[in-house]
Design a protein around this motif. Structure first.
Motif, PDB file in Angstrom:
ATOM      1  N   PHE A   1      -7.292  27.171  -5.161  1.00 26.07           N
ATOM      2  CA  PHE A   1      -8.475  26.317  -5.087  1.00 26.07           C
ATOM      3  C   PHE A   1      -9.708  27.203  -5.195  1.00 26.07           C
ATOM      4  O   PHE A   1      -9.770  28.273  -4.581  1.00 26.07           O
ATOM      5  CB  PHE A   1      -8.500  25.544  -3.763  1.00 26.07           C
ATOM      6  N   VAL A   2     -10.690  26.770  -5.976  1.00 30.02           N
ATOM      7  CA  VAL A   2     -11.949  27.504  -6.106  1.00 30.02           C
ATOM      8  C   VAL A   2     -13.103  26.553  -5.816  1.00 30.02           C
ATOM      9  O   VAL A   2     -13.331  25.594  -6.554  1.00 30.02           O
ATOM     10  CB  VAL A   2     -12.120  28.119  -7.511  1.00 30.02           C
TER      11      VAL A   2
ATOM     12  N   ARG B   1     -19.715  30.099  -1.055  1.00 22.08           N
ATOM     13  CA  ARG B   1     -19.602  31.555  -0.894  1.00 22.08           C
ATOM     14  C   ARG B   1     -18.204  31.980  -0.473  1.00 22.08           C
ATOM     15  O   ARG B   1     -17.759  33.077  -0.793  1.00 22.08           O
ATOM     16  CB  ARG B   1     -20.622  32.032   0.147  1.00 22.08           C
ATOM     17  N   LYS B   2     -17.507  31.119   0.271  1.00 14.78           N
ATOM     18  CA  LYS B   2     -16.162  31.470   0.723  1.00 14.78           C
ATOM     19  C   LYS B   2     -15.390  30.184   0.948  1.00 14.78           C
ATOM     20  O   LYS B   2     -15.958  29.160   1.351  1.00 14.78           O
ATOM     21  CB  LYS B   2     -16.212  32.295   2.019  1.00 14.78           C
ATOM     22  N   ALA B   3     -14.077  30.240   0.675  1.00 14.36           N
ATOM     23  CA  ALA B   3     -13.172  29.142   1.014  1.00 14.36           C
ATOM     24  C   ALA B   3     -11.986  29.737   1.755  1.00 14.36           C
ATOM     25  O   ALA B   3     -11.517  30.836   1.423  1.00 14.36           O
ATOM     26  CB  ALA B   3     -12.706  28.401  -0.241  1.00 14.36           C
TER      27      ALA B   3
ATOM     28  N   VAL C   1      -8.189  23.207   3.556  1.00 11.26           N
ATOM     29  CA  VAL C   1      -9.181  24.162   3.064  1.00 11.26           C
ATOM     30  C   VAL C   1     -10.534  23.852   3.690  1.00 11.26           C
ATOM     31  O   VAL C   1     -10.869  22.691   3.944  1.00 11.26           O
ATOM     32  CB  VAL C   1      -9.284  24.107   1.520  1.00 11.26           C
ATOM     33  N   PHE C   2     -11.309  24.902   3.932  1.00 13.91           N
ATOM     34  CA  PHE C   2     -12.684  24.750   4.409  1.00 13.91           C
ATOM     35  C   PHE C   2     -13.580  25.565   3.490  1.00 13.91           C
ATOM     36  O   PHE C   2     -13.293  26.725   3.186  1.00 13.91           O
ATOM     37  CB  PHE C   2     -12.813  25.242   5.848  1.00 13.91           C
TER      38      PHE C   2
ATOM     39  N   ALA D   1     -15.497  31.672  -3.813  1.00 11.97           N
ATOM     40  CA  ALA D   1     -14.864  30.831  -2.790  1.00 11.97           C
ATOM     41  C   ALA D   1     -13.465  30.429  -3.230  1.00 11.97           C
ATOM     42  O   ALA D   1     -13.192  29.287  -3.603  1.00 11.97           O
ATOM     43  CB  ALA D   1     -15.721  29.605  -2.508  1.00 11.97           C
ATOM     44  N   ILE D   2     -12.550  31.393  -3.173  1.00 14.26           N
ATOM     45  CA  ILE D   2     -11.187  31.183  -3.660  1.00 14.26           C
ATOM     46  C   ILE D   2     -10.232  31.088  -2.474  1.00 14.26           C
ATOM     47  O   ILE D   2     -10.367  31.804  -1.480  1.00 14.26           O
ATOM     48  CB  ILE D   2     -10.777  32.317  -4.628  1.00 14.26           C
ATOM     49  N   ALA D   3      -9.295  30.157  -2.549  1.00 13.67           N
ATOM     50  CA  ALA D   3      -8.327  29.956  -1.474  1.00 13.67           C
ATOM     51  C   ALA D   3      -6.948  29.722  -2.084  1.00 13.67           C
ATOM     52  O   ALA D   3      -6.821  29.102  -3.151  1.00 13.67           O
ATOM     53  CB  ALA D   3      -8.721  28.758  -0.604  1.00 13.67           C
TER      54      ALA D   3
END
Length: 400
Positions: free
Chosen positions: A86-87, A129-131, A144-145, A71-73
């Protein structure tokens, strides 16, 4: 990295399903949406095209944070103009929540952990799982979500999504979306109704949309994704055909009958089975991980690359989430795609190659066309485009 010879893919042409339903659902008030000049503007897909390419192993791992990195953004989190990371973390097969990571870029590509931007209270997750990054409240700052699916085994009790808002430059608040607990495995964000704000598709066992009221407040709605897949584990919102309406690319586990598809955006604001294109299944790599859509062969339309791993559908000894392959679908126009993986991609993957989460499209070799490969530079390879949509495997800097 082990490379296995080309997969036995069949040449398969996929045409768009016919027609548009004549009636719009009353629950969305028979809306008629005008096309947008740039339907991708502000989407999470657009924000994921980061100007940095990093090895995930280079990011700091403070104590108390999880060991997951999917979940990296990418965003500017400290207001200095460069891209930070952001992780949303978590730990596999645990039910506790652990702190996420904010890695601040010093401007040279070196990262240091910081909690100051969150006042020391970092967002938490059980199994993020995802960002995704987007500007959800329209103030010009990156938010961020986090899609958190919770404990990843029976009975799948679920987790709660997390909404992170940058209130001012380098000042964040966050909250759990406590009204919604579920197996939220993936999703994407874009302006699905062309009203000027960013909405969110939430995938999982029961897919739905969060519709934005324009201020960053979201209402869960169940009437925008109808008569479709029972579950969605991977998704993107991209205007694939560039008609001014964002489209929904959705996949899960093909062994379960969840057909990978594009649901075409349209003036009704509803993504339905009446307007979709089925994409080729690819056994045993039936677990869809990621989609990207860009012009790879220079003809002006968007082609598709799908990242896949095994879904265990053949009962073999290798099992579930083992191996990887990329699948290249060339856009022939008219919402028609042809599978060109066998012909145009050297060594697309193999049953013993480690899977990776996210595809990145960028000009790796600086020759003016788009190449593709893993977002995580640790993976150590990319597929280099010859300029007309033929790809050769090339090793790149790796920390493995």
């Amino acid at each position: 990295m082990t490379v296995v010879s080309k997969l036995p893919l069949l040449l398969l042409i996929v045409a768009v399903a016919a027609g548009c339903s004549g009636d719009n659902p009353a629950s969305v008030n028979e809306m008629r949406i005008a096309p947008a000049p740039n339907a991708d503007a502000g989407s999470s897909y657009t924000h994921a095209k980061a100007d940095i390419h990093i090895a995930y192993s280079s990011l700091p791992r403070p104590s108390g944070t999880g060991d997951l990195s999917d979940a990296i953004a990418y965003l500017d989190a400290d207001g200095d103009g460069d891209t930070d990371v952001f992780v949303g973390t978590g730990e596999y097969l645990t039910q506790k929540e652990v702190s996420s990571i904010l890695a601040i870029n010093d401007g040279t590509g070196k990262f240091a952990s910081s909690t100051l931007e969150f006042g020391g209270q970092m967002p938490t997750a059980t199994h993020a799982r995802k960002a995704i990054t987007s500007d959800f409240n329209g103030d010009g700052l990156d938010d961020v979500f986090i899609f958190d699916h919770g404990y990843d085994a029976m009975p799948f009790p679920g987790g709660q999504p997390k909404l992170i808002v940058q209130e001012n430059a380098a000042e964040f608040s966050w909250k759990k979306m406590t009204e919604q607990t579920g197996f939220h495995h993936g999703g994407a964000a874009a302006d699905i109704d062309n009203d000027g704000d960013i909405d969110i598709f939430v995938g999982g066992f029961d897919p739905f949309f969060y519709v934005n009221d324009g201020t960053g407040a979201f209402e869960k709605v169940d009437d925008r994704f109808v008569d479709n897949m029972a579950k969605v584990f991977s998704a993107e919102l991209i205007d694939v055909d560039r008609d001014g309406f964002v489209d929904l690319l959705a996949g899960a586990h093909e062994r379960d009958g969840d057909a990978t598809a594009i649901y075409w955006g349209n003036p009704t604001g509803v993504f339905s089975s009446g307007q979709k294109t089925l994409l080729p299944a690819l056994s045993p790599f039936g677990a869809v991980l990621d989609f990207d859509a860009e012009d790879l062969d220079g003809d002006g339309d968007r082609d598709l690359v799908i990242n896949r791993t095994r879904d265990g559908d053949d009962g073999g000894e290798l099992g579930f989430y083992v191996g990887r392959t990329v699948q290249y679908l060339r856009n022939e126009g008219g919402r028609t795609f042809v599978d060109r993986t066998l012909e145009d991609v050297d060594f697309p993957g193999g049953e013993r190659d480690p899977w990776f989460a996210w595809i990145r499209m960028q000009d790796v070799d600086g020759d003016g066309d788009l190449d593709f490969g893993p977002d995580n530079l640790d993976e150590g390879f990319a597929y280099i485009n010859n300029g007309v949509g033929k790809f050769s495997l090339q090793l790149v800097a790796s920390k493995r």
